[in-house]
Write an enzyme that holds these catalytic residues in place. Sequence first.
Site, PDB file in Angstrom:
ATOM      1  N   SER A  42       0.845  -1.191   0.000  1.00 53.36           N
ATOM      2  CA  SER A  42       0.000   0.000   0.000  1.00 53.36           C
ATOM      3  C   SER A  42       0.889   1.253   0.000  1.00 53.36           C
ATOM      4  CB  SER A  42      -0.963  -0.048   1.182  1.00 53.36           C
ATOM      5  OG  SER A  42      -1.991   0.888   1.047  1.00 53.36           O
ATOM      6  N   ASP A  45      -9.124  -5.986  -4.498  1.00 55.70           N
ATOM      7  CA  ASP A  45      -8.656  -4.846  -3.700  1.00 55.70           C
ATOM      8  C   ASP A  45      -9.669  -3.705  -3.758  1.00 55.70           C
ATOM      9  OD1 ASP A  45      -7.285  -2.645  -2.594  1.00 55.70           O
ATOM     10  OD2 ASP A  45      -5.352  -3.443  -3.239  1.00 55.70           O
ATOM     11  N   HIS A  59      -7.280  -5.938   0.226  1.00 54.27           N
ATOM     12  CA  HIS A  59      -6.253  -4.966   0.609  1.00 54.27           C
ATOM     13  C   HIS A  59      -5.744  -5.289   2.013  1.00 54.27           C
ATOM     14  CE1 HIS A  59      -4.142  -1.270  -0.379  1.00 54.27           C
ATOM     15  NE2 HIS A  59      -4.316  -0.857   0.872  1.00 54.27           N
TER      16      HIS A  59
END
Length: 315
Positions: free
Chosen positions: A120, A267, A295
Amino acid sequence: MQADDAETAAETGTDSLTGTERMVQAGDLTLWAEEFGSPERPTVLLVMGAGAQGVQWNDGFVRHLTAAGHHVVRYDHRDIGRSSTVDFAARPYAVADMASDALAVLDAFGADRAHLVGASLGGVIAQRLAVTHPHRVRTLTSLSATPLGSDTAGAVGRALAGRPPLPGQLPPPTAELLAALASSVPGPRAGREEYITTRMPMWRVLHGRVLPFDEAEYRAMEERVYERARDRRSGFNHTLAGAAGGDRTADLAAVTAPTLVLHGTEDPMFPPAHGRATAAAVPGARLVTVEGLGHTLPAALDRRLADEVLRHVRR
């Protein structure tokens, strides 16, 4: 422990994971860090995302990397976990500053070069290091990330206002996730149980709908994070840092490190187009799509994700 025994322990999780912790100086800040394996081996630096602690790199994932003969380092960013907190209003910072922190961690462990694995916002930090400090980067793995220079804050703002993305803009987080994020912020006086319970709906959405959701796993992770935190709200500063700008996606054309882009099909924060865009922006990058991954980093995928990283660093 012999190599075969180490692999078996990593597979079964029977070997206790014991690291060496240290506090690293990064300017006038101190950062918590932990290393595993021999420092004589190639270093893998694990760079976490916004508002996430270094221990959220699963122990099982770390086991697989160390069992394969790597020196693995995970750490807490500034404003999270056991690291220093910052008055963001008085001392705002950006991704560039968080990238400098990562270099301070490498310096503290005597690693001139490292394989960078970032998730991320950590993927964006790793991308930036590959642009600005190519001599420090053996390989780059960008996991569940958006390309360097993406206007995530702008995309979120438009989505919240009910407006479509601008032409050429990557898709925003899903409406379901935006709603979950808004409702999953514990109150300032929330106790341990209220804090953890409030955050569970967010993890359900981040996890995605395909893979089974193990609530006990996420609760255990949140309990560990809760107990380690100096300040349970300062991690929100990472989002402000990510929105500070100063980088361009076009900068990724300068990356020379072998690059792997890992991205989940489910995601909700950075839909799959973000992974495709990252791979397209980095010369020679290889995109691997992970079916069912949202995610988060569920323990069920520790071996799969570690295998992808290990295949990449051995190339």
